[in-house]
Motif scaffolding. Structure first.
Motif, PDB file in Angstrom:
ATOM      1  N   ASP A  88      40.652  35.393  41.712  1.00  0.00           N
ATOM      2  CA  ASP A  88      39.433  36.027  41.206  1.00  0.00           C
ATOM      3  C   ASP A  88      39.254  35.801  39.708  1.00  0.00           C
ATOM      4  O   ASP A  88      38.249  36.208  39.144  1.00  0.00           O
ATOM      5  CB  ASP A  88      39.414  37.527  41.538  1.00  0.00           C
ATOM      6  N   GLU A  89      40.199  35.147  39.066  1.00  0.00           N
ATOM      7  CA  GLU A  89      40.048  34.858  37.645  1.00  0.00           C
ATOM      8  C   GLU A  89      38.972  33.797  37.411  1.00  0.00           C
ATOM      9  O   GLU A  89      38.415  33.681  36.333  1.00  0.00           O
ATOM     10  CB  GLU A  89      41.383  34.408  37.061  1.00  0.00           C
ATOM     11  N   CYS A 106      35.459  35.077  36.259  1.00  0.00           N
ATOM     12  CA  CYS A 106      35.290  35.637  34.915  1.00  0.00           C
ATOM     13  C   CYS A 106      34.157  34.918  34.200  1.00  0.00           C
ATOM     14  O   CYS A 106      34.271  33.746  33.860  1.00  0.00           O
ATOM     15  CB  CYS A 106      36.572  35.495  34.102  1.00  0.00           C
ATOM     16  N   ASP A 140      35.063  40.581  31.542  1.00  0.00           N
ATOM     17  CA  ASP A 140      35.820  40.141  32.722  1.00  0.00           C
ATOM     18  C   ASP A 140      37.139  39.481  32.320  1.00  0.00           C
ATOM     19  O   ASP A 140      38.189  39.772  32.889  1.00  0.00           O
ATOM     20  CB  ASP A 140      35.003  39.146  33.549  1.00  0.00           C
ATOM     21  N   HIS A 175      40.887  40.904  33.265  1.00  0.00           N
ATOM     22  CA  HIS A 175      41.814  40.123  34.089  1.00  0.00           C
ATOM     23  C   HIS A 175      43.096  39.783  33.328  1.00  0.00           C
ATOM     24  O   HIS A 175      44.175  39.754  33.918  1.00  0.00           O
ATOM     25  CB  HIS A 175      41.141  38.863  34.611  1.00  0.00           C
ATOM     26  N   ARG A 199      45.076  43.059  33.288  1.00  0.00           N
ATOM     27  CA  ARG A 199      45.544  43.358  34.646  1.00  0.00           C
ATOM     28  C   ARG A 199      46.702  42.442  35.035  1.00  0.00           C
ATOM     29  O   ARG A 199      47.701  42.890  35.585  1.00  0.00           O
ATOM     30  CB  ARG A 199      44.404  43.197  35.647  1.00  0.00           C
ATOM     31  N   SER A 200      46.590  41.171  34.727  1.00  0.00           N
ATOM     32  CA  SER A 200      47.659  40.228  35.060  1.00  0.00           C
ATOM     33  C   SER A 200      48.945  40.568  34.322  1.00  0.00           C
ATOM     34  O   SER A 200      50.035  40.529  34.909  1.00  0.00           O
ATOM     35  CB  SER A 200      47.243  38.805  34.714  1.00  0.00           C
TER      36      SER A 200
END
Length: 125
Positions: free
Chosen positions: A37-38, A41, A46, A50, A53-54
């Motif tokens: 889902d990156e 972005c 976004d 990400h 979150r990663s």
């Protein structure tokens, strides 16, 4: 009987340790390559979300893997002070993992609210 007295505990610890380490590796693999889902972005919001979150999930996966390693050490060492210390570290790591998961939920909620606000502002123009 062919089974030693402490064997079921050793075997259970071994199974749990390997399961945790494999699970942590699988989660990290999916975070890096599996979900993808990156690529979605499009904005700085976004990308920043990400990236954070990663980084957070990498720490969490590392801690789960360390728990597996500590359980493996406790299994081979057997009952005693090292065994108690290893299991206490596992407890603290798992509580920390739960806390990090809660922070991930809050981060995602804030990101979604900011994203919705941005979309609503664009729609009103």
């Amino acid at each position: 009987m062919f089974i030693k007295k402490g064997f079921p505990m050793f075997a259970g610890s071994l199974i749990l340790a390997v399961t945790l380490m494999v699970f942590a590796a699988w989660l990290q693999f999916n975070e890096q390559r599996g979900w993808g889902d990156e690529d979605d972005c499009k904005t700085d919001l976004d990308k920043q979300y990400h990236k954070r979150r990663s980084r957070s999930r990498r720490r969490t996966n590392l801690m789960v893997g360390i728990c597996g390693l500590l359980i493996l050490i406790a299994a081979f060492v057997g009952p005693g002070p090292v065994w108690i210390a290893a299991w206490l570290c596992v407890l603290l790591c798992m509580v920390t993992v739960i806390g990090l998961a809660a922070l991930d939920v809050l981060r995602t909620h804030r990101y979604q609210n900011a994203k919705m606000q941005k979309l609503m502002n664009q729609r009103d123009r």
